[in-house]
Motif scaffolding. Sequence first.
Motif, PDB file in Angstrom:
ATOM      1  N   GLY A  90       0.922  -1.425   0.078  1.00 33.62           N
ATOM      2  CA  GLY A  90       0.156   0.025  -0.039  1.00 33.62           C
ATOM      3  C   GLY A  90       0.897   1.355  -0.042  1.00 33.62           C
ATOM      4  N   ASN A  91       2.158   1.211   0.628  1.00 32.57           N
ATOM      5  CA  ASN A  91       2.703   2.425   0.699  1.00 32.57           C
ATOM      6  C   ASN A  91       3.490   2.666  -0.476  1.00 32.57           C
ATOM      7  N   LEU A  92       3.755   1.651  -1.624  1.00 39.25           N
ATOM      8  CA  LEU A  92       4.488   1.997  -2.665  1.00 39.25           C
ATOM      9  C   LEU A  92       3.224   2.239  -3.674  1.00 39.25           C
ATOM     10  N   SER A  93       3.859   2.944  -4.785  1.00 37.76           N
ATOM     11  CA  SER A  93       2.964   3.426  -6.133  1.00 37.76           C
ATOM     12  C   SER A  93       2.697   2.276  -6.820  1.00 37.76           C
ATOM     13  N   GLY A  94       1.753   2.553  -7.605  1.00 32.40           N
ATOM     14  CA  GLY A  94       1.116   1.527  -8.695  1.00 32.40           C
ATOM     15  C   GLY A  94       2.330   1.181  -9.321  1.00 32.40           C
ATOM     16  N   ARG A  95       3.049   2.227  -9.735  1.00 37.78           N
ATOM     17  CA  ARG A  95       4.366   1.904 -10.634  1.00 37.78           C
ATOM     18  C   ARG A  95       5.422   1.141 -10.020  1.00 37.78           C
ATOM     19  N   GLU A  96       5.701   1.519  -8.689  1.00 36.01           N
ATOM     20  CA  GLU A  96       6.588   0.743  -7.942  1.00 36.01           C
ATOM     21  C   GLU A  96       6.066  -0.759  -7.665  1.00 36.01           C
ATOM     22  N   ASN A  97       4.747  -0.884  -7.173  1.00 36.39           N
ATOM     23  CA  ASN A  97       4.469  -2.468  -7.416  1.00 36.39           C
ATOM     24  C   ASN A  97       4.473  -3.112  -8.491  1.00 36.39           C
ATOM     25  N   LEU A  98       4.343  -2.513  -9.856  1.00 38.89           N
ATOM     26  CA  LEU A  98       4.560  -3.355 -10.911  1.00 38.89           C
ATOM     27  C   LEU A  98       6.082  -3.536 -11.330  1.00 38.89           C
ATOM     28  N   ASP A  99       6.726  -2.635 -10.703  1.00 37.96           N
ATOM     29  CA  ASP A  99       8.344  -2.664 -10.975  1.00 37.96           C
ATOM     30  C   ASP A  99       8.780  -3.963 -10.327  1.00 37.96           C
ATOM     31  N   ILE A 100       8.196  -4.264  -9.080  1.00 33.47           N
ATOM     32  CA  ILE A 100       8.708  -5.580  -8.426  1.00 33.47           C
ATOM     33  C   ILE A 100       8.255  -6.994  -9.458  1.00 33.47           C
ATOM     34  N   ILE A 101       7.154  -6.707  -9.940  1.00 35.85           N
ATOM     35  CA  ILE A 101       6.570  -7.970 -10.755  1.00 35.85           C
ATOM     36  C   ILE A 101       7.685  -8.024 -12.006  1.00 35.85           C
ATOM     37  N   ARG A 102       7.912  -6.622 -12.708  1.00 37.17           N
ATOM     38  CA  ARG A 102       8.727  -6.710 -13.696  1.00 37.17           C
ATOM     39  C   ARG A 102      10.198  -7.329 -13.667  1.00 37.17           C
ATOM     40  N   ARG A 103      10.934  -6.854 -12.260  1.00 37.89           N
ATOM     41  CA  ARG A 103      12.132  -7.439 -11.934  1.00 37.89           C
ATOM     42  C   ARG A 103      11.993  -8.867 -11.600  1.00 37.89           C
ATOM     43  N   ILE A 104      11.235  -9.528 -11.236  1.00 34.40           N
ATOM     44  CA  ILE A 104      10.995 -10.984 -10.746  1.00 34.40           C
ATOM     45  C   ILE A 104      10.918 -11.563 -12.312  1.00 34.40           C
ATOM     46  N   LEU A 105      10.212 -10.807 -13.242  1.00 32.80           N
ATOM     47  CA  LEU A 105       9.945 -11.671 -14.402  1.00 32.80           C
ATOM     48  C   LEU A 105      11.213 -11.330 -15.397  1.00 32.80           C
ATOM     49  N   GLY A 106      12.085 -10.372 -14.998  1.00 31.31           N
ATOM     50  CA  GLY A 106      13.179 -10.035 -15.735  1.00 31.31           C
ATOM     51  C   GLY A 106      12.954  -9.355 -17.272  1.00 31.31           C
ATOM     52  N   LEU A 107      12.124  -8.287 -16.944  1.00 34.97           N
ATOM     53  CA  LEU A 107      11.355  -7.786 -18.216  1.00 34.97           C
ATOM     54  C   LEU A 107      12.026  -6.273 -18.219  1.00 34.97           C
ATOM     55  N   LYS A 108      12.154  -5.682 -19.412  1.00 34.54           N
ATOM     56  CA  LYS A 108      12.482  -4.340 -19.381  1.00 34.54           C
ATOM     57  C   LYS A 108      11.990  -3.351 -18.856  1.00 34.54           C
ATOM     58  N   SER A 109      12.430  -2.123 -18.593  1.00 32.08           N
ATOM     59  CA  SER A 109      11.831  -1.271 -17.538  1.00 32.08           C
ATOM     60  C   SER A 109      10.469  -0.593 -18.413  1.00 32.08           C
ATOM     61  N   SER A 110      10.505  -0.626 -19.800  1.00 27.44           N
ATOM     62  CA  SER A 110       9.483  -0.045 -20.238  1.00 27.44           C
ATOM     63  C   SER A 110       8.397  -0.948 -20.272  1.00 27.44           C
ATOM     64  N   ALA A 111       8.282  -2.155 -19.883  1.00 27.43           N
ATOM     65  CA  ALA A 111       7.164  -2.899 -19.374  1.00 27.43           C
ATOM     66  C   ALA A 111       6.079  -2.427 -18.573  1.00 27.43           C
ATOM     67  N   VAL A 112       6.668  -1.603 -17.398  1.00 28.02           N
ATOM     68  CA  VAL A 112       5.616  -1.149 -16.562  1.00 28.02           C
ATOM     69  C   VAL A 112       5.035  -0.011 -17.011  1.00 28.02           C
ATOM     70  N   ASP A 113       5.554   1.029 -17.965  1.00 29.29           N
ATOM     71  CA  ASP A 113       4.840   1.963 -18.325  1.00 29.29           C
ATOM     72  C   ASP A 113       3.575   1.447 -19.449  1.00 29.29           C
ATOM     73  N   ASP A 114       4.125   0.432 -19.866  1.00 26.45           N
ATOM     74  CA  ASP A 114       3.122  -0.376 -21.151  1.00 26.45           C
ATOM     75  C   ASP A 114       1.937  -1.118 -20.431  1.00 26.45           C
ATOM     76  N   ALA A 115       2.268  -1.548 -19.278  1.00 25.54           N
ATOM     77  CA  ALA A 115       0.994  -2.229 -18.563  1.00 25.54           C
ATOM     78  C   ALA A 115       0.078  -1.118 -18.121  1.00 25.54           C
ATOM     79  N   LEU A 116       0.747   0.083 -17.518  1.00 26.64           N
ATOM     80  CA  LEU A 116       0.009   1.102 -16.956  1.00 26.64           C
ATOM     81  C   LEU A 116      -0.975   1.764 -18.052  1.00 26.64           C
ATOM     82  N   GLU A 117      -0.511   1.886 -19.276  1.00 28.03           N
ATOM     83  CA  GLU A 117      -1.122   2.365 -20.417  1.00 28.03           C
ATOM     84  C   GLU A 117      -2.183   1.672 -20.986  1.00 28.03           C
TER      85      GLU A 117
END
Length: 251
Positions: A90-117
């Motif tokens: 809850g204390n992390l932003s939506g972007r930061e929460n998604l970035d955790i998933i991105r790192r676990i999956l080993g995806l590019k940083s652009s994947a977060v912005d893509d998912a938000l959009e």
Amino acid sequence: MKNIIETHDLTKTYGDFTAVYRLNLHIRRGTVYGFLGPNGAGKSTTMKMFLGLTRPTVGDFTIDGKKYPGDRMEILRRTGSLIEEPAFYGNLSGRENLDIIRRILGLKSSAVDDALELTGLSQFGDRPAKKYSLGMKQRLGLAGALIGRPPLLILDEPTNGLDPVGIHEIRSLIRSLPEKLGCTVLVSSHLLPEIELMADDVGILNRGRLLFEGSMENLRETAAMKGLPSDNLEETFLALVDEDNRKRRPM
């Protein structure tokens, strides 16, 4: 390969209780597949088997050409999921929460912005998740499932607890995904009018057994041939389940 998911006599038992029995599903690639059944019918158990959260007792399945259990990790890499209520920091932003998933999956940083959009959350990406409305939390859960654009999404009750506006938004988003991303969506819901509006095909379970699988048009034709209600999905579903329950009652 025409079907993205195929199961072969998939069965799950817990002691003397059979949750899923000899299930043979054929889920077409690039469709929205409505997975329906009363509480306890075996829908969630089946989805958990697909995600490796519980092991089949008998039978097997393939997802996107990969066979369980040998290709379990490859199946997980090709599958996004939203099972039950999404959980976030809850204390992390939506972007930061998604970035955790991105790192676990080993995806590019652009994947977060893509998912938000994709989920309409770009302007809220930096807001703490605890300040999201329920509908926004569901969207964030979908963003987590969509990150990396997997070919398969498994969604269990994605509109649970939402108001009519939120339900409409999530339904429209799900309906758009096969055309927008070329993915397949397996969605379970008790809101049958919503499934009727979004699904190409449906599978109906009762007590762990598959009663029907096919297109909405095939379902209406099948119901009419049996003399069952065929005007809307809810009435047809209830009639099929009732018919099956009556057949199983001891004489």
